[in-house]
Scaffold this active site. Structure first.
Site: not given
Ligand code: 8YV
Length: 312
Positions: A155, A229-231, A260, A278
């Protein structure tokens, strides 16, 4: 061969229906008495379907003594203990690659939205402030800025390849240098000091817990932006809120949060942050492809004891 499958959540209704048509599917989220279910049926479950959001706790895994395989919807596996899975010989798959483009697009979207103040601009036009007060305040240009990417995986690289043609200079932090032309930093504070925009695209989990802390944010400085866009866990969230409230940094674009979906309400009171729930992979096209890959992984295990996209 798989017979009984435990789904921790609905992946997407049409695909959950496919699973229910082929397997004896139990929806854990719909079961009223989990304890009774696990006592009666726990030993029959050989496969779990879950998602990056829900993962699978070691406590629940321990109640499924014949579990062979976990197929997860999403690329992140920070909520599945892969070491515990390996120790028990449980195989795990995720859904990499197919979500990379949408997630990278979202990262770029949040970057532009934060620097160009998209949400405020929308309100300025929509609410009549434009006609009442004239032009809104000037924003910041993306072109010519330095983008510091934390985690240059699939990514992160997709973000870099989108950012380069927009005239951003790329630097990155990771465990090891990669065979790329971007500047490598082995120190996060150094990367933050160099960067105008810090882009977080590394995995979550213990290794990255809180690595974007107050020192990193103050090194980024008063003209700097954080895009995540990570965590949520990657950032020391109270430090980020403090940095946004006190103009230690200029702004942020955030798709992910600590708690979340119960995001810290302090974010909602800030006008220098663009929020997204998210939803970076949340398109019909990508979520269908992810759900299909979950089904395909499960069927591949059922038919030939193989996974298409294993992580353990
Ligand atoms: C998920 C995500 O769609 O892929 C991941 O790790 O965080 C998101 O793309 C989402 O968490 C679905 O549970």
């Amino acid at each position: 061969m798989i017979r009984s499958v435990l789904a921790i959540t609905d992946i997407r209704p049409a695909y959950t229906a496919l699973l229910a048509g082929r397997y004896d599917l139990h929806r854990f989220d719909l079961i009223k008495d989990a304890e009774a279910f696990l006592n009666e049926t726990g030993d029959k479950i050989t496969a779990v379907v879950t998602s990056a959001r829900f993962g699978l706790s070691v406590e629940l895994m321990d109640r499924l003594p014949n579990l062979e395989v976990i197929t997860s919807f999403g690329v992140g596996h920070d909520l599945i203990d892969l070491e515990a899975c390996r120790a028990r010989g449980i195989r795990v798959s995720t859904t990499p690659d197919i979500l990379t483009d949408d997630v990278a697009d979202t990262a770029i979207m949040l970057m532009h939205a934060a620097l160009r103040n998209l949400v405020k601009g929308d309100d300025w036009a929509r609410s009549g402030k434009w006609s009442a007060n004239g032009p809104m305040a000037l924003t910041r240009s993306v072109r010519g800025k330095k983008l510091g990417i934390v985690g240059l995986g699939r990514i992160g690289q997709a973000i870099a390849s989108r950012a380069e043609p927009s005239g951003l200079e790329i630097g990155y932090f990771g465990r090891n240098p990669k065979p790329v032309d971007y500047q490598f930093f082995d120190d996060l504070v150094e990367l933050a000091r160099w960067a105008d925009i810090l882009m977080l695209s590394c995995p979550g989990g213990a290794a990255t817990q809180g690595i974007i802390n107050a020192d990193v944010l103050s090194a980024l400085g008063a003209d700097g932006f954080v895009i995540n866009i990570a965590r949520g866990s990657v950032v020391d969230e109270p430090a980020l809120i403090d940095a946004l409230q006190n103009n230690v940094i200029a702004g942020a674009g955030l798709d992910v949060f600590y708690n979340e979906p119960h995001m810290d309400r302090a974010f909602a009171a800030l006008d220098n942050v663009v929020l997204y729930p998210h939803h970076a992979s949340g398109t019909v096209e990508t979520r269908d492809a992810m759900a299909q890959l979950v089904v395909d992984n499960l069927n591949a295990w059922d038919e030939r004891a193989e996974l298409i996209t294993p992580v353990a």
